[in-house]
Motif scaffolding. Structure first.
Motif, PDB file in Angstrom:
ATOM      1  N   GLY A  28      83.369   8.488 -57.471  1.00 31.84           N
ATOM      2  CA  GLY A  28      82.414   9.383 -56.647  1.00 31.84           C
ATOM      3  C   GLY A  28      82.214  10.670 -57.785  1.00 31.84           C
ATOM      4  N   LEU A  29      82.940  10.840 -58.718  1.00 33.24           N
ATOM      5  CA  LEU A  29      82.708  11.746 -59.738  1.00 33.24           C
ATOM      6  C   LEU A  29      81.465  11.244 -60.537  1.00 33.24           C
ATOM      7  N   LEU A  30      81.526  10.237 -61.095  1.00 30.37           N
ATOM      8  CA  LEU A  30      80.180   9.608 -61.745  1.00 30.37           C
ATOM      9  C   LEU A  30      79.211   9.496 -60.806  1.00 30.37           C
ATOM     10  N   LEU A  31      79.033   9.400 -59.496  1.00 32.14           N
ATOM     11  CA  LEU A  31      77.981   8.897 -58.536  1.00 32.14           C
ATOM     12  C   LEU A  31      77.415  10.621 -58.215  1.00 32.14           C
ATOM     13  N   GLY A  32      78.599  11.721 -58.281  1.00 36.36           N
ATOM     14  CA  GLY A  32      78.185  12.830 -57.866  1.00 36.36           C
ATOM     15  C   GLY A  32      77.475  13.567 -58.876  1.00 36.36           C
ATOM     16  N   ILE A  33      77.901  13.329 -60.204  1.00 34.54           N
ATOM     17  CA  ILE A  33      77.483  14.088 -61.349  1.00 34.54           C
ATOM     18  C   ILE A  33      76.086  13.445 -61.547  1.00 34.54           C
ATOM     19  N   GLY A  34      75.916  12.034 -61.592  1.00 34.95           N
ATOM     20  CA  GLY A  34      74.488  11.439 -61.915  1.00 34.95           C
ATOM     21  C   GLY A  34      73.668  11.900 -60.899  1.00 34.95           C
ATOM     22  N   ALA A 277      75.488  10.013 -42.479  1.00 34.10           N
ATOM     23  CA  ALA A 277      76.961   9.662 -42.657  1.00 34.10           C
ATOM     24  C   ALA A 277      77.663  11.000 -43.083  1.00 34.10           C
ATOM     25  N   GLY A 278      79.072  10.732 -43.343  1.00 37.36           N
ATOM     26  CA  GLY A 278      79.764  12.010 -43.596  1.00 37.36           C
ATOM     27  C   GLY A 278      80.415  12.518 -42.474  1.00 37.36           C
ATOM     28  N   ARG A 279      80.429  12.056 -41.086  1.00 41.66           N
ATOM     29  CA  ARG A 279      80.924  12.901 -39.937  1.00 41.66           C
ATOM     30  C   ARG A 279      82.299  12.613 -40.014  1.00 41.66           C
ATOM     31  N   TYR A 366      82.974  13.067 -49.437  1.00 40.78           N
ATOM     32  CA  TYR A 366      84.022  13.173 -50.658  1.00 40.78           C
ATOM     33  C   TYR A 366      84.234  11.777 -51.121  1.00 40.78           C
ATOM     34  N   ALA A 367      84.764  12.009 -52.444  1.00 43.51           N
ATOM     35  CA  ALA A 367      85.195  10.557 -52.887  1.00 43.51           C
ATOM     36  C   ALA A 367      86.805  10.774 -53.270  1.00 43.51           C
ATOM     37  N   GLY A 368      87.265  11.952 -53.438  1.00 43.87           N
ATOM     38  CA  GLY A 368      88.790  12.089 -53.631  1.00 43.87           C
ATOM     39  C   GLY A 368      89.157  12.740 -52.624  1.00 43.87           C
ATOM     40  N   GLY A 369      89.677  14.144 -52.418  1.00 43.57           N
ATOM     41  CA  GLY A 369      90.468  14.491 -51.363  1.00 43.57           C
ATOM     42  C   GLY A 369      89.894  15.682 -50.574  1.00 43.57           C
ATOM     43  N   ALA A 370      88.496  16.075 -50.563  1.00 43.76           N
ATOM     44  CA  ALA A 370      87.779  17.094 -50.035  1.00 43.76           C
ATOM     45  C   ALA A 370      88.438  18.527 -50.641  1.00 43.76           C
ATOM     46  N   PHE A 378      79.283  17.116 -53.902  1.00 45.53           N
ATOM     47  CA  PHE A 378      78.591  16.415 -52.970  1.00 45.53           C
ATOM     48  C   PHE A 378      78.153  17.463 -51.936  1.00 45.53           C
ATOM     49  N   GLY A 379      78.557  18.669 -51.821  1.00 40.25           N
ATOM     50  CA  GLY A 379      77.720  19.745 -50.939  1.00 40.25           C
ATOM     51  C   GLY A 379      76.774  20.574 -51.508  1.00 40.25           C
TER      52      GLY A 379
END
Length: 522
Positions: A28-34, A277-279, A366-370, A378-379
């Motif tokens: 998620g970190l890779l995807l979020g930063i990218g 998605a994300g709900r 989120y990919a980790g723990g919100a 992501f927000g």
């Protein structure tokens, strides 16, 4: 059969799932930063990011993160097989081989080809046209490979064939089993798939009742003390039960998490893509970013003056950890033991948080723990038009409610939250004391040796494992476990669940598990 359907079994399953889930924060970190680097919203403020070099870096990071979310099935297969057998390479290899063969058999029997994989229910797995089995196929294949390893890893063949005996026999027998499993899926899965899609439509459709999200949030928090929450949310976040989405590239992804990541990436390429998605993730932010911190503040203000210095250090450190990373268990277990009914209130507030975020149509995954790191990636940074600020508004209101309720309840019923008791169990130790306790343990023992002794010794342990914050131990005799000694050795709480013991040691739990296993092996 009675040994299967118990807490110990399901806790072990939950821990096994965590092997794969622990990969997601990095992905998620890779995807979020990218995604952020390629965000037009972000480029407006930092024009230099429009350069070819930065855009190439963003594309590479997005692709690297997407590679994880696009291959969860095989990751679950290998991760489960390896984890369940204690990290045996032969089990992981067997799961990989079985997964390939299973999907190849499915593809042949159902007539899946590269030309028709765009049809509903079809997809490709590692380039193999097959049915959309999703993570369920990987999970089942992982457990099949693990079971076959445990049964055949010491299997002996006649001397002329002895080279293929032992652990080398496991991939062979797994290959045969995967053929049967592929045949089974080919005939049964289409009917199961229809049912799953129906459930998914009820959960992720446009007219989903908000109360469904309240129940989801409540149950997810309620299962945390038992370590069973992974089993509850995995089907929704990583399978068709959580919905499906076809990317702009034509790939079908399943589950709330994978859908969100795919939609976020597609939104950067086409602003007309709607994030739906994300709900099943957004509702976690208000109480993780604000509610938990209000609880820590209430317990700090309720502590005795002479204990506030010691209490404040640990409470605010735990609150900061929850805020940044989303790891909430240390604080949750603190008031779970002191006042269980406050944990019930916390579960209700979690359900309310999920319901409100859904009603306000906010989608922040989120990919980790919100924690704040995920919330930023992501927000805030993607700039995809989501009203992420509503998370802050709702969170601040919830923080006030949390603080008032906890402060009132602690004072009204004289609850023994940290810093209110006279004994050492009712207050927190200082950082130096905690460090010395962990390093020195009892006398000449290391902490791991002391914990092993407190668990009743090597002869009392059937299986030992750990999750992010908890040491999970299956024992032969629970009466042989010394709870007080475990607490003296740094445990913030000790639970008896089914035939097992859970000792909360924070992030050091994994290290303790490895040290104890090393002691036992020696």
């Amino acid at each position: 059969m009675s040994n299967i359907f118990n807490f110990e079994f399901f806790q072990r399953i939950g821990k096994t799932f965590m092997v794969v889930i622990s990969l997601l924060p990095a992905a998620g970190l890779l995807l979020g930063i990218g995604t952020t680097l390629q965000s037009q919203y972000f480029i407006e403020y930092f024009p230099f990011l429009a350069g070819d070099g930065w855009q190439t870096v963003g594309s590479l990071m997005r692709a690297a993160g997407s590679a994880i979310f696009s291959n969860l099935g095989i990751l679950f297969a290998i991760g489960i097989a390896g984890s369940w057998t204690g990290g045996k390479a032969a089990a992981g290899l067997s799961a990989f081989v079985g997964y390939l063969i299973m999907h190849t058999v499915i593809g042949v029997l159902v007539g899946a080809t590269p030309d028709n994989v765009s049809n509903p229910g079809f997809t490709t797995e590692l380039g193999i046209p097959t049915l959309q089995v999703g993570v369920f196929g990987g999970i089942i294949m992982g457990f099949v490979a693990a079971a076959l390893y445990q049964k055949f890893h010491d299997f002996q063949l006649p001397e002329v064939l002895s080279f293929f005996g032992g652990s080398r026999f496991v991939p062979i027998v797994t290959a045969g089993a995967s053929i049967l499993l592929g045949v089974f899926f080919s005939f049964v899965w289409p009917f199961v798939q229809d049912s799953i899609f129906w459930v998914g439509n009820q959960l992720v459709g446009e007219n989903t009742p908000p109360f469904y999200l309240f129940i989801y949030g409540l149950v997810e928090r309620a299962l945390i003390p038992f370590g069973l929450h992974h089993i509850f949310y995995i089907p929704i976040r990583f399978s068709e039960i959580g919905g499906t989405y076809t990317t702009l590239a034509g790939q079908l992804v399943s589950g709330d998490t994978a859908m969100y990541m795919a939609q976020l990436a597609d939104r950067q390429m086409d602003s007309s893509v709607e994030i739906t998605a994300g709900r099943f993730m957004t509702g976690k932010y208000p109480f993780v970013l604000f509610g938990i911190q209000a609880i820590a503040l209430a317990m700090y203000h309720a502590a005795k003056p002479e204990n506030k210095k010691a209490v404040g250090g640990l409470l605010f450190t735990a609150a900061a950890t929850a805020f940044l990373t989303g790891i909430t268990e240390p604080l949750e277990f603190t008031f779970l033991f002191a006042a269980p009914f406050l944990y019930v209130f916390h579960c209700l507030m979690a359900g309310l948080s999920f319901m409100l975020m859904y009603m306000f149509d906010v989608h922040v995954g989120y990919a980790g723990g919100a924690g704040f790191i995920d919330f930023t990636l992501f927000g805030i940074l993607p700039g995809v038009g989501e009203p992420w600020w509503l998370v802050i508004i709702v969170g601040l209101i919830m923080a006030v409610v949390y603080y008032v309720v906890f402060r009132f309840a602690i004072a009204k019923w004289n609850l023994m939250t940290p810093g209110r008791g006279d004994s050492s169990s009712n207050k927190l130790t200082s950082k130096d004391e905690y460090k010395n306790r962990n390093n020195q343990s009892t006398g000449e023992q290391t902490q791991a040796e002391g914990v092993l002794a407190a668990l009743g010794g090597e002869q009392n342990i059937k299986h030992i494992d750990a999750c992010i914050t908890r040491l999970r131990v299956s024992v032969h005799d629970k009466s042989a476990v010394n709870h007080d000694s475990l607490k003296d050795l740094g445990a913030r709480g000790v639970l008896e669940v089914g035939n097992g013991i859970q000792a909360i040691y924070g992030p050091k739990a994994e290290i303790l598990k490895n040290q104890i296993n090393d002691i036992i092996e020696k």
